[in-house]
Design a protein around this motif. Structure first.
Motif, PDB file in Angstrom:
ATOM      1  N   LEU A 132       0.813  -1.220   0.000  1.00 45.06           N
ATOM      2  CA  LEU A 132       0.000   0.000   0.000  1.00 45.06           C
ATOM      3  C   LEU A 132       0.847   1.271   0.000  1.00 45.06           C
ATOM      4  N   GLY A 133       1.952   1.256   0.757  1.00 47.11           N
ATOM      5  CA  GLY A 133       2.817   2.432   0.813  1.00 47.11           C
ATOM      6  C   GLY A 133       3.409   2.755  -0.547  1.00 47.11           C
ATOM      7  N   LEU A 134       3.898   1.736  -1.216  1.00 49.88           N
ATOM      8  CA  LEU A 134       4.510   1.947  -2.535  1.00 49.88           C
ATOM      9  C   LEU A 134       3.469   2.448  -3.538  1.00 49.88           C
ATOM     10  N   LEU A 135       2.284   1.817  -3.522  1.00 51.01           N
ATOM     11  CA  LEU A 135       1.242   2.249  -4.460  1.00 51.01           C
ATOM     12  C   LEU A 135       0.896   3.722  -4.243  1.00 51.01           C
ATOM     13  N   ALA A 136       0.805   4.118  -2.978  1.00 50.36           N
ATOM     14  CA  ALA A 136       0.487   5.526  -2.671  1.00 50.36           C
ATOM     15  C   ALA A 136       1.621   6.439  -3.132  1.00 50.36           C
ATOM     16  N   ARG A 137       2.851   6.040  -2.880  1.00 51.40           N
ATOM     17  CA  ARG A 137       3.990   6.883  -3.305  1.00 51.40           C
ATOM     18  C   ARG A 137       4.024   7.030  -4.822  1.00 51.40           C
ATOM     19  N   LEU A 138       3.650   5.963  -5.531  1.00 47.24           N
ATOM     20  CA  LEU A 138       3.664   6.037  -6.993  1.00 47.24           C
ATOM     21  C   LEU A 138       2.520   6.900  -7.522  1.00 47.24           C
ATOM     22  N   GLY A 139       1.442   7.003  -6.752  1.00 46.84           N
ATOM     23  CA  GLY A 139       0.342   7.868  -7.185  1.00 46.84           C
ATOM     24  C   GLY A 139      -1.006   7.175  -7.291  1.00 46.84           C
ATOM     25  N   PHE A 140      -1.070   5.875  -6.995  1.00 49.20           N
ATOM     26  CA  PHE A 140      -2.360   5.186  -7.053  1.00 49.20           C
ATOM     27  C   PHE A 140      -3.228   5.605  -5.865  1.00 49.20           C
ATOM     28  N   VAL A 141      -4.538   5.634  -6.096  1.00 47.58           N
ATOM     29  CA  VAL A 141      -5.469   5.914  -5.003  1.00 47.58           C
ATOM     30  C   VAL A 141      -6.493   4.777  -4.916  1.00 47.58           C
ATOM     31  N   GLU A 162     -15.832 -15.184   5.097  1.00 46.29           N
ATOM     32  CA  GLU A 162     -16.634 -16.267   5.683  1.00 46.29           C
ATOM     33  C   GLU A 162     -17.560 -16.936   4.660  1.00 46.29           C
ATOM     34  N   ASN A 163     -17.785 -16.267   3.540  1.00 41.39           N
ATOM     35  CA  ASN A 163     -18.622 -16.864   2.490  1.00 41.39           C
ATOM     36  C   ASN A 163     -17.797 -17.528   1.395  1.00 41.39           C
ATOM     37  N   GLY A 164     -16.520 -17.596   1.632  1.00 37.83           N
ATOM     38  CA  GLY A 164     -15.658 -18.228   0.630  1.00 37.83           C
ATOM     39  C   GLY A 164     -15.281 -17.301  -0.509  1.00 37.83           C
ATOM     40  N   GLN A 165     -15.577 -16.013  -0.353  1.00 38.58           N
ATOM     41  CA  GLN A 165     -15.294 -15.049  -1.425  1.00 38.58           C
ATOM     42  C   GLN A 165     -13.931 -14.381  -1.215  1.00 38.58           C
ATOM     43  N   LEU A 166     -13.199 -14.293  -2.278  1.00 41.18           N
ATOM     44  CA  LEU A 166     -11.904 -13.603  -2.258  1.00 41.18           C
ATOM     45  C   LEU A 166     -12.122 -12.150  -2.685  1.00 41.18           C
ATOM     46  N   TRP A 167     -11.511 -11.226  -1.922  1.00 38.11           N
ATOM     47  CA  TRP A 167     -11.700  -9.796  -2.205  1.00 38.11           C
ATOM     48  C   TRP A 167     -10.368  -9.117  -2.459  1.00 38.11           C
ATOM     49  N   GLY A 168     -10.405  -8.191  -3.372  1.00 41.48           N
ATOM     50  CA  GLY A 168      -9.223  -7.378  -3.627  1.00 41.48           C
ATOM     51  C   GLY A 168      -9.550  -5.903  -3.501  1.00 41.48           C
ATOM     52  N   LYS A 169      -8.537  -5.119  -3.147  1.00 41.05           N
ATOM     53  CA  LYS A 169      -8.695  -3.663  -3.186  1.00 41.05           C
ATOM     54  C   LYS A 169      -8.299  -3.203  -4.580  1.00 41.05           C
ATOM     55  N   GLU A 170      -9.152  -2.389  -5.181  1.00 40.73           N
ATOM     56  CA  GLU A 170      -8.813  -1.875  -6.513  1.00 40.73           C
ATOM     57  C   GLU A 170      -8.340  -0.426  -6.389  1.00 40.73           C
ATOM     58  N   PHE A 171      -7.199  -0.177  -6.988  1.00 35.67           N
ATOM     59  CA  PHE A 171      -6.621   1.168  -6.991  1.00 35.67           C
ATOM     60  C   PHE A 171      -6.673   1.712  -8.412  1.00 35.67           C
ATOM     61  N   ARG A 172      -6.853   3.014  -8.527  1.00 30.76           N
ATOM     62  CA  ARG A 172      -6.853   3.625  -9.855  1.00 30.76           C
ATOM     63  C   ARG A 172      -5.795   4.716  -9.889  1.00 30.76           C
ATOM     64  N   TRP A 173      -5.490   5.136 -11.100  1.00 34.68           N
ATOM     65  CA  TRP A 173      -4.460   6.160 -11.287  1.00 34.68           C
ATOM     66  C   TRP A 173      -5.140   7.460 -11.700  1.00 34.68           C
ATOM     67  N   PRO A 174      -5.070   8.496 -10.882  1.00 30.37           N
ATOM     68  CA  PRO A 174      -5.666   9.773 -11.296  1.00 30.37           C
ATOM     69  C   PRO A 174      -4.799  10.423 -12.379  1.00 30.37           C
ATOM     70  N   PRO A 175      -5.408  10.919 -13.466  1.00 31.47           N
ATOM     71  CA  PRO A 175      -4.614  11.470 -14.577  1.00 31.47           C
ATOM     72  C   PRO A 175      -3.591  12.514 -14.144  1.00 31.47           C
ATOM     73  N   GLU A 176      -3.928  13.316 -13.127  1.00 32.39           N
ATOM     74  CA  GLU A 176      -2.997  14.370 -12.688  1.00 32.39           C
ATOM     75  C   GLU A 176      -1.750  13.775 -12.027  1.00 32.39           C
ATOM     76  N   GLY A 177      -1.811  12.496 -11.681  1.00 35.20           N
ATOM     77  CA  GLY A 177      -0.644  11.832 -11.089  1.00 35.20           C
ATOM     78  C   GLY A 177       0.543  11.783 -12.041  1.00 35.20           C
ATOM     79  N   ARG A 178       0.253  11.965 -13.337  1.00 34.38           N
ATOM     80  CA  ARG A 178       1.336  11.918 -14.333  1.00 34.38           C
ATOM     81  C   ARG A 178       2.300  13.096 -14.199  1.00 34.38           C
ATOM     82  N   ILE A 179       1.840  14.198 -13.616  1.00 34.52           N
ATOM     83  CA  ILE A 179       2.718  15.385 -13.492  1.00 34.52           C
ATOM     84  C   ILE A 179       3.928  15.015 -12.638  1.00 34.52           C
TER      85      ILE A 179
END
Lengths: 226, 92
Positions: A132-141, A162-179
């Motif tokens: 999570l730290g690296l993703l945040a430093r790179l610019g993902f939210v 508990e229902n046998g479901q696997l969950w992931g956190k999805e991160f996106r890249w805000p366009p302004e992160g490119r600056i």
């Protein structure tokens, strides 16, 4: 300072070394993969690596999957597959540099001046705090939690709810992160150094510092207009 | 031979600020050289998926990279045209 770490795109001959580095010893939150999977990623994606030419060989890898498209359908988002660094090379800025190279090269190649580039996303297991730290430093939210379809190969060993479901956190890249990203990439090309290491970087085709700076300034202008 | 010469003329004078024109150059260049998007990805140091976005007009790289891609394709096509020229020049 002579360049000891080489950052470049992987080629088919690197597949075995990448497999040994990342997938040979299974990790609880890392999607499992075979050597054949790694060979496919190298052939079909952009798999960036760091090589220590001082002896240790490939010490880091990062993959961005860019699905092929056709003329009629909207392209699918690209997927940033995370970064794996050899344990002896962590906490030195190498993973950040590899991420910056991979992402800046991706955006360089995909409408770098557009206010609305095709999205790039990344997924992390909901119980895995490590990236999570690296993703945040790179610019993902963080965007949202998403269920992983049952039976998806490579995830069988990961913890489920508990229902046998696997969950992931999805991160996106805000366009302004490119600056910030383009400026970090320009800095990397200019200094050719990370921590105590001299580095050699082979980025995307024709990528040069002045153009990265021009793109960053252009994107700043777009941000101001909005 | 004619399509190769036509491509070279068009590609060399193409205004690559136009994304559609860049897509045309990539599409035609790949067709004439027989390169797959995988081959092209290796040549252009990018993902095959990115090449398919380029040739279908969905995205284009930074302007300086468009010219670099164009030049690589022009070189390949020129080599093919030269090889064909030599074959034509040699009597059977």
């Amino acid at each position: 300072m002579p360049a000891r770490l080489h950052f470049t795109l992987a080629t088919p001959v690197d597949a075995n070394a990448i497999f040994d580095l990342v997938y040979k010893d299974p990790q609880p939150f890392l999607k499992s993969a075979t050597l054949s999977d790694v060979q496919d990623w190298i052939a079909n994606g952009s798999c960036w690596i760091v090589r220590d030419i001082g002896g240790a060989g490939i010490i880091g890898a990062c993959n961005i999957r860019v699905p092929e498209t056709n003329r009629y359908d909207e392209p699918e988002p690209a997927e940033f597959g995370g970064i794996f660094i050899h344990s002896e090379y962590r906490v030195r800025g190498i993973s950040d540099a590899l991420g910056v190279l991979a992402l800046a090269s991706y955006f360089w190649d995909n409408d770098p001046e557009s206010p609305n580039p095709i999205p790039i996303i990344s997924h992390v297991h909901v119980q895995n705090p490590d990236p999570l730290g690296l993703l945040a430093r790179l610019g993902f939210v963080f965007d949202k939690n998403v269920p992983v379809p049952r039976g998806t190969p490579g995830f069988e060993h990961m913890p489920v709810d508990e229902n046998g479901q696997l969950w992931g956190k999805e991160f996106r890249w805000p366009p302004e992160g490119r600056i910030h990203l383009f400026r970090e990439m320009a800095k990397l090309l200019a200094t050719q150094q990370i921590d105590k290491y001299g580095v050699c970087i082979v980025p995307a085709l024709a990528m040069v510092e002045p153009e990265l700076e021009r793109l960053a300034t252009h994107l700043e202008g777009l941000q101001t207009q909005q | 031979m004619e399509p190769l010469k036509q491509f070279l003329a068009e590609a060399k004078s193409a205004d690559l600020r136009d994304k559609e024109m860049f897509a045309f150059v990539v599409r035609e260049g790949l067709t004439l050289t027989g390169m797959s998007v995988r081959d092209a990805g290796e040549l252009f140091r990018t993902a095959p998926g990115t090449v398919s976005r380029w040739e279908n007009g969905h995205t284009a790289p930074a302007l300086v990279a468009r010219y670099a891609v164009r030049d690589l394709l022009v070189n390949r096509v020129t080599r093919i045209a030269s090889a064909l020229d030599q074959r034509v020049a040699v009597p059977a």
